[in-house]
Design a protein around this motif. Sequence first.
Motif, mmCIF file in Angstrom:
data_model
loop_
_atom_site.group_PDB
_atom_site.id
_atom_site.type_symbol
_atom_site.label_atom_id
_atom_site.label_comp_id
_atom_site.label_asym_id
_atom_site.label_seq_id
_atom_site.Cartn_x
_atom_site.Cartn_y
_atom_site.Cartn_z
ATOM 1 N N PRO A 1 51.105 9.058 66.964
ATOM 2 C CA PRO A 1 51.362 9.546 65.604
ATOM 3 C C PRO A 1 50.451 10.675 65.146
ATOM 4 O O PRO A 1 49.354 10.857 65.669
ATOM 5 C CB PRO A 1 51.104 8.289 64.760
ATOM 6 C CG PRO A 1 50.109 7.511 65.556
ATOM 7 C CD PRO A 1 50.436 7.754 66.998
ATOM 8 N N ASP A 2 50.924 11.404 64.116
ATOM 9 C CA ASP A 2 50.026 12.287 63.366
ATOM 10 C C ASP A 2 49.732 11.601 62.017
ATOM 11 O O ASP A 2 49.857 10.383 61.908
ATOM 12 C CB ASP A 2 50.632 13.696 63.229
ATOM 13 C CG ASP A 2 51.954 13.710 62.464
ATOM 14 O OD1 ASP A 2 52.248 12.736 61.736
ATOM 15 O OD2 ASP A 2 52.704 14.705 62.587
ATOM 16 N N ASP A 3 49.344 12.383 60.996
ATOM 17 C CA ASP A 3 48.934 11.752 59.733
ATOM 18 C C ASP A 3 50.030 11.747 58.671
ATOM 19 O O ASP A 3 49.745 11.565 57.497
ATOM 20 C CB ASP A 3 47.667 12.438 59.200
ATOM 21 C CG ASP A 3 47.903 13.918 58.919
ATOM 22 O OD1 ASP A 3 49.004 14.418 59.242
ATOM 23 O OD2 ASP A 3 46.988 14.579 58.372
ATOM 24 N N CYS A 4 51.307 11.961 59.063
ATOM 25 C CA CYS A 4 52.371 11.979 58.053
ATOM 26 C C CYS A 4 52.670 10.550 57.579
ATOM 27 O O CYS A 4 52.290 9.572 58.223
ATOM 28 C CB CYS A 4 53.629 12.659 58.604
ATOM 29 S SG CYS A 4 54.707 11.576 59.567
ATOM 30 N N ARG B 1 53.195 4.668 58.813
ATOM 31 C CA ARG B 1 53.893 3.387 58.627
ATOM 32 C C ARG B 1 54.446 2.852 59.936
ATOM 33 O O ARG B 1 55.216 1.899 59.944
ATOM 34 C CB ARG B 1 55.046 3.560 57.637
ATOM 35 C CG ARG B 1 54.590 3.679 56.198
ATOM 36 C CD ARG B 1 55.770 3.873 55.276
ATOM 37 N NE ARG B 1 56.777 2.811 55.423
ATOM 38 C CZ ARG B 1 58.001 2.879 54.884
ATOM 39 N NH1 ARG B 1 58.369 3.935 54.215
ATOM 40 N NH2 ARG B 1 58.851 1.885 55.052
ATOM 41 N N GLY B 2 54.102 3.523 61.052
ATOM 42 C CA GLY B 2 54.580 3.051 62.348
ATOM 43 C C GLY B 2 55.922 3.637 62.739
ATOM 44 O O GLY B 2 56.436 3.371 63.819
ATOM 45 N N GLN B 3 56.514 4.446 61.837
ATOM 46 C CA GLN B 3 57.803 5.073 62.143
ATOM 47 C C GLN B 3 57.571 6.439 62.771
ATOM 48 O O GLN B 3 57.999 7.460 62.237
ATOM 49 C CB GLN B 3 58.637 5.199 60.867
ATOM 50 C CG GLN B 3 58.928 3.874 60.200
ATOM 51 C CD GLN B 3 59.870 4.003 59.018
ATOM 52 O OE1 GLN B 3 60.647 3.102 58.766
ATOM 53 N NE2 GLN B 3 59.806 5.092 58.281
ATOM 54 N N LEU B 4 56.853 6.446 63.917
ATOM 55 C CA LEU B 4 56.488 7.738 64.481
ATOM 56 C C LEU B 4 57.671 8.476 65.075
ATOM 57 O O LEU B 4 57.604 9.673 65.312
ATOM 58 C CB LEU B 4 55.340 7.569 65.505
ATOM 59 C CG LEU B 4 55.223 6.231 66.225
ATOM 60 C CD1 LEU B 4 56.152 6.221 67.393
ATOM 61 C CD2 LEU B 4 53.807 5.981 66.619
ATOM 62 N N ASP B 5 58.790 7.764 65.249
ATOM 63 C CA ASP B 5 60.024 8.447 65.681
ATOM 64 C C ASP B 5 60.617 9.281 64.550
ATOM 65 O O ASP B 5 61.476 10.122 64.787
ATOM 66 C CB ASP B 5 61.055 7.409 66.142
ATOM 67 C CG ASP B 5 61.376 6.390 65.059
ATOM 68 O OD1 ASP B 5 60.430 5.821 64.477
ATOM 69 O OD2 ASP B 5 62.567 6.180 64.772
ATOM 70 N N ASN C 1 53.539 17.006 64.232
ATOM 71 C CA ASN C 1 52.280 17.157 64.979
ATOM 72 C C ASN C 1 51.997 15.939 65.871
ATOM 73 O O ASN C 1 50.870 15.744 66.309
ATOM 74 C CB ASN C 1 51.108 17.357 64.009
ATOM 75 C CG ASN C 1 51.234 18.663 63.261
ATOM 76 O OD1 ASN C 1 51.693 19.658 63.821
ATOM 77 N ND2 ASN C 1 50.860 18.668 61.984
ATOM 78 N N TYR C 2 53.011 15.128 66.100
ATOM 79 C CA TYR C 2 52.877 13.991 67.009
ATOM 80 C C TYR C 2 52.674 14.495 68.437
ATOM 81 O O TYR C 2 52.949 15.660 68.748
ATOM 82 C CB TYR C 2 54.146 13.120 66.958
ATOM 83 C CG TYR C 2 55.402 13.879 67.313
ATOM 84 C CD1 TYR C 2 55.752 14.104 68.637
ATOM 85 C CD2 TYR C 2 56.220 14.399 66.310
ATOM 86 C CE1 TYR C 2 56.879 14.830 68.967
ATOM 87 C CE2 TYR C 2 57.362 15.133 66.634
ATOM 88 C CZ TYR C 2 57.676 15.349 67.968
ATOM 89 O OH TYR C 2 58.777 16.081 68.298
ATOM 90 N N GLN C 3 52.176 13.597 69.290
ATOM 91 C CA GLN C 3 52.114 13.886 70.726
ATOM 92 C C GLN C 3 53.132 12.997 71.428
ATOM 93 O O GLN C 3 53.446 11.903 70.946
ATOM 94 C CB GLN C 3 50.717 13.584 71.267
ATOM 95 C CG GLN C 3 49.631 14.448 70.634
ATOM 96 C CD GLN C 3 48.246 13.990 71.037
ATOM 97 O OE1 GLN C 3 47.980 12.797 71.140
ATOM 98 N NE2 GLN C 3 47.370 14.940 71.280
ATOM 99 N N GLU C 4 53.639 13.471 72.545
ATOM 100 C CA GLU C 4 54.535 12.651 73.359
ATOM 101 C C GLU C 4 53.999 12.632 74.782
ATOM 102 O O GLU C 4 53.855 13.695 75.406
ATOM 103 C CB GLU C 4 55.968 13.194 73.334
ATOM 104 C CG GLU C 4 56.691 12.843 72.045
ATOM 105 C CD GLU C 4 58.106 13.407 71.984
ATOM 106 O OE1 GLU C 4 58.944 12.760 71.351
ATOM 107 O OE2 GLU C 4 58.360 14.481 72.544
ATOM 108 N N CYS C 5 53.706 11.442 75.279
ATOM 109 C CA CYS C 5 53.112 11.316 76.614
ATOM 110 C C CYS C 5 54.067 11.878 77.673
ATOM 111 O O CYS C 5 55.232 11.498 77.744
ATOM 112 C CB CYS C 5 52.803 9.851 76.910
ATOM 113 S SG CYS C 5 51.579 9.160 75.778
#
Length: 354
Positions: A91-94, A99-103, A109-113
């Motif tokens: 996650p980023d800080d949005c 709230r765990g809804q990183l999708d 600004n999220y990262q994806e492995c």
Amino acid sequence: MRAGVVTPGQKDSARLIEMDMPAISGGQVLVRLLELGIDGTDMEINRGEYGETPPDDDFIVLGHEALGQIENPGTTELGKGDFVVPMVRRPDDCVDCQRGQLDMCLKGNYQECGIKGAHGFLREYLAEDAGFLVPVPEELRNIAVLAEPTSIATKGIKRAIEFHNRSANPINIAVVLGAGPLGLLATALLKLHDYDTYTLDIVPRSSVKAQLVESIGANYVDGNESPVVSLPHKIGNLDLIMEATGNSTVAFQAMSALGTNGILCLMGVSTGQKPLEVDASCLNMQMVLGNKTVFGTVSSNRSHFERSVESLASIEEKWPGWLSRLITRRLTLDKFRDGLDPDPDNIKTVIELT
Ligand SMILES: [Zn+2]
């Protein structure tokens, strides 16, 4: 340890390298990775079309569909030997990420492995926060590598059903466009809901993909004979369409084929440019007068992964051995580059990491 890496932006850069063993810190566990599934995104990254390195490296470890086993649980409640599937996004800080809804990330600004800004899972060991690891039961050991793509279809179908619940008429007819891994997994999930399911592709009726569709009671549609626009006349009101080809022309055809109160879920990404002439007035009128909904869906969060693991267990119970048949090619880590070449007869390639 060995790792399969690429240099984003550079065509055919996939190579094996030696990396330091990861060390765990507070809240992390050491995972011995067992299997990795290859998908279209991995191939795009190796073609230099996609992908972003982690900030401190000039390469990225490929791979985002994985199964592992806990080697050292650290201070967490996980146990040594537990099987786990790692989530893809970080996650980023949005507000959604927090709230765990990183999708549903708002800022991007999220990262994806293995895709964007963080190393992936095509390697022998991983140090990871327990919060990004989803436990899977041992009996799913041979198919749990499919949990990530299943979580994508799980999220899409869940949202589609939520949209459709505005109508008193239940979903009767569901159509899946594309019989690749994502389309086949979506087909099985829709059959778990007992929908009258039609899966369309352009491979022959004698192909393994078509046989897999028919063997769980869904109907295979040869798109060469019956394109999606012909389906309403042949099978009735299309209540739900899951688009899994990533072909933008097919996506627009699906919009016009969609039935009254129908829901179209777009799961496939299209790259490049593809201008298309459409009758915009007709399409607009159909969408409005038919109460039609079109939505896109990407990635998945922990709840979708957990539901995906439950669904894999249900599919395995209802149609034993069916999920294993989706894995049509297994390669050792030193041969992983072969798995990045497109092969039309192949469904899912899995790299054995042990
Ligand atoms: Zn976010």
